[in-house]
Design a protein around this motif. Structure first.
Motif, short mmCIF file in Angstrom:
data_model
loop_
_atom_site.label_atom_id
_atom_site.label_comp_id
_atom_site.label_asym_id
_atom_site.label_seq_id
_atom_site.Cartn_x
_atom_site.Cartn_y
_atom_site.Cartn_z
N GLN B 2 0.84 -1.20 0.00
CA GLN B 2 0.00 0.00 0.00
C GLN B 2 0.88 1.26 0.00
O GLN B 2 0.56 2.24 -0.67
CB GLN B 2 -0.94 -0.01 1.22
N SER B 6 1.02 4.24 -2.83
CA SER B 6 0.91 5.67 -2.53
C SER B 6 2.03 6.44 -3.20
O SER B 6 1.81 7.51 -3.79
CB SER B 6 0.97 5.91 -1.01
N TYR B 48 -5.49 -3.95 -2.98
CA TYR B 48 -4.87 -2.67 -2.68
C TYR B 48 -5.43 -1.67 -3.67
O TYR B 48 -5.57 -1.97 -4.84
CB TYR B 48 -3.34 -2.76 -2.85
N GLN B 49 -5.75 -0.48 -3.20
CA GLN B 49 -6.33 0.49 -4.14
C GLN B 49 -5.98 1.90 -3.71
O GLN B 49 -5.67 2.15 -2.55
CB GLN B 49 -7.84 0.32 -4.24
N ILE B 50 -6.05 2.81 -4.68
CA ILE B 50 -5.75 4.21 -4.39
C ILE B 50 -6.44 5.08 -5.44
O ILE B 50 -6.72 4.62 -6.56
CB ILE B 50 -4.22 4.46 -4.35
#
Lengths: 302, 302, 302, 302
Positions: B2, B6, B48-50
């Motif tokens: 993660q 970012s 996982y994401q953003i």
């Protein structure tokens, strides 16, 4: 591994001689089609071989990978101004795309692209073929590797289509040296004679993050080694690159001498050889052997 | 992971909005270019994401992988009589190669190839788009996935070049159904709206030997999954497949909606999305994000 | 006639200098664009002229008609095995069609075709350029006609695209002599300097059933003269042959030196000259003058 | 003249049936190849005929000249924005050039060009085929001329390649009406059945400065008649226009029904017909008859 190699060799052997030996020059046409060899060299230095794996043959287009490597060492990213990295979708010696794309070849493995790479090496080395010979001897650990001058001369005699490409690129400003000089170096490189064992060893740096365990040198960086593999994966097998990726799933490069080199990244370099070719110019038995290997061992990178 | 996500997101964010949103139909032209999302789904089921990773967008050509998968499940090896597996070397909507190669498209990811695949699915399913919708909902685990009917209608209104391809293939005997019917199914599939998270999940079977952990089904065999990945690796990124292999080194498929899906075989499925496109039609920020990921994590398969 | 010529000259004069002088070699780029001449020579031997009709200029591609004539005298119908008679539909120096049609150029007036014709003349004459010079001096009645050696050398220096064509034909077995030798003869012929008056006289045999009133010889047969005119009518004006037939309606041949020759069968041979060219490579003022002439006198053969 | 016609007829008769009747639709394939007729109509109104000159046949591409004439009457010079006037150098139904030239066909006599002309007429006439039928009945003086609806339907059923062209032009913004509507009109025009006598009469206005002596009307201006003849001379005979100019030297237009119309400007209009075609799609016996006529009478315009 050796047992597996024997099994594959026996399975594919019936295909030996199927297809047609390259006959565009007399010197290649006289090769005995009933030859077949395999060599595998591991990153740890283990060698497995079977059949005619010690017999030298004309490496032809496989030399394009060596030329590219030499150019990348010297020119780095700048070289990609003069040659693309995309598959071509047309025969390896087509002038059509070269014309439409203003003399910038699509990739370093079609003939036009290899000629531009040779032109770069011509600008850099006093004697490009000497540099190339010395390089392949060093990374294969075989100081006996020689050039077949009869093949080189014969290729030069039938140079006309390659000359047409070089002149077309020169008319587009993408060729620095005299066409005749570059053609001579190019054909001499194609006429190098190496065996499956020589080639499996010489290509190991591409399986090993750019490092050659034989000459104990970092030939190119890890990133560059991956890039060369990527180019082989998308454009290394003439107009059969997609089929080869689909069936074998490894970066590979073939030559009309009947040799095919393939890379299992992180593990092995492979060379298969059998002179009879399918209609796009790849070794029939060679492709079949790699398909069989990939099926038995699950080596596809995809 | 993660934290890395970012970092990449911050590095690439300045590229967001660089390039040009697809504007060949009004419904796509109105998308806000300043959106950017990434989702990564692991074979173990970790997500996982953003950024805008939950925002649905028009998947467009990414649907070609789903169509291909459905066709492979049904037709197996026979389908390769009607569509090739080689890179094209020409724009994705070119008629030139189709003409020279007598109506057999070079691969399933150029428009002509996807139309042939759609024609196969039209022959098989009572309602191909219903079958497709049901399929993507199941393998993504999101029953809310919808089709943007306005986009589908708008694509149909500007169908002329795709209609030309379909009719050319029909004139060559490589099209079974009515052109208009197939076009409607094809555009409806392109007009599915999915988010990065949806797509990362829906594509995980290709990273996981053909098995979907969400729907708990073997979608296609392990060998077939590798073959789909091989096709994406050689032909999935329009006329930038070679560049993408060189820089990113992963099988990938892009769409003019700005989405790009990539596969790390054995480990992850990834989807990045940002609507502004470079000149070959791939998301600018999307390609940059995948290059950055590949550089930081060394994910190249080569 | 002289009055009419004056009227046309005045009408078209404002176009003089419009367009762009050929600049692919320095020796041509330095020509003053503000020159304009017309000469008309009748089958009865009357000469009408206006403007710079006595100023010699580089005849360039107009020489292709002389080369063709010399080849037809010697080879007769057999020559059409090696060069076609169809319009090309592509730029005059394209390699695409040559590639698709296996080294057989479409007609004698595209560069590839003219090179094949030059190769024929090379096989026949000890010194093809000497033979050509002697021929044009004889049929124009001007023993002072000379070759601009600076232009010939400069063309040779920038020979690369023509060399590419010649080598491509050689690779297809349609070229007998050394490429370099033929190129030298070809460029020397293009570099002949003749005036409008010289050219109007030298081309009169094509208006006069193959008979030259100046040298009093049957240059070629009546049927052959019609055939040369037919070739000029369908392929003589680069990629503007159709437009020229539509607007002017006469067989014509242009050169990038700014000259245009046209034939009124049974009556007149015409030469107009003005160095500034339109984008397909034909003289702007020259084409306009011939359109005006055709409109005023109704000379169209159609 | 009648004696000459008899001689030519006897000379060429052995070629009758040589070649291959068009078989791309069943309705044409069933025509008896052993038919052969010639009709010549003079500007003074004299008619000469021999063989099957009164038998109606499918005029096919010959209708393109009538469509062009109707469009020229209405649109004048503006129409040349949408269609070129240059020979194509490619098969009459190629999509390659259309793609490279952005949907602007090279001339009105290749299929793409004729479809654009039909689109113009569709925009102008309530019923384009009715207008066409009425026109050809009037200028031929034969009110019995009919359309073979079975041929028209059959062409429509096998419309796919023409549909591909029309859609490609529509995608380039060069097509105003619905593709299906224009195709129906286009095929109906091609399916008109006329005899050699009908066609010789109907085409006389092109030999007679645009004036039709039968309907006593100025169909188009003298200049326009010359322009239509020029287009036929450069592009009227499929990929044999250059050969036809070289051997026959007359403006001509052929159709796959086996008819060929030729114009002797200022004197005669000619129609020959024999259904068996050579490999580019022109009547074998028809071309031979016109070559023979041209040789015996010296009719070449060049």
């Amino acid at each position: 591994m050796q047992a597996l190699l024997s099994k594959i060799f026996e399975d594919v052997k019936p295909l030996m001689g199927k297809g047609k030996v390259a006959d565009y020059i007399p010197a290649l046409a006289s090769v005995d089609p009933n030859q077949f060899g395999i060599a595998i060299f591991s990153n740890e230095g283990d060698l497995y071989q079977i059949g005619d794996a010690d017999t030298p043959f004309s490496i032809q287009s496989i030399s394009k990978v060596f030329s590219l490597t030499l150019a990348m060492k010297h020119y780095g990213k700048d070289m990609w101004q003069r040659v693309g990295r995309e598959p071509s979708g047309l025969p390896f010696n087509s002038l059509v795309q070269l014309e439409y794309e203003h003399g910038i070849p699509r990739n370093p493995f079609i003939n036009a692209g290899a000629l531009v790479i040779s032109d770069m090496n011509q600008s850099r080395f006093a004697s490009p073929h000497y540099a190339m010979s010395e390089f392949v001897r060093r990374i294969s650990g075989n100081p006996e590797i020689k050039t077949d001058l009869q093949v080189a001369d014969s290729e030069y005699e039938f140079r006309h289509r390659n000359a047409a490409m070089a002149y077309l690129m020169k008319s587009n400003g993408n060729f620095e040296n005299e066409v005749e000089d570059v053609l001579k170096s190019y054909f001499a490189n194609c006429a190098l004679r190496m065996s499956c064992v020589d080639l499996a060893k010489a290509f190991n740096f591409l399986a090993n993050k750019g490092y050659c365990t034989i000459s104990q040198e970092q030939v190119i960086s890890e990133e560059e080694a991956r890039q060369v593999n990527a180019l082989m994966a998308t454009s290394g097998m003439y107009d059969e690159a997609g089929h080869f990726a689909f069936q074998v799933g490894l970066p590979g490069k073939s030559g009309v001498g009947g040799g095919i080199v393939a890379i299992v990244p992180g593990r092995f370099s492979i060379c298969v050889w059998s002179p009879a070719l399918n209609k796009v110019g790849n070794s029939c038995a060679g492709v079949a052997a790699l398909e069989s290997m990939s099926k038995h061992i699950g080596w596809s990178v995809y």
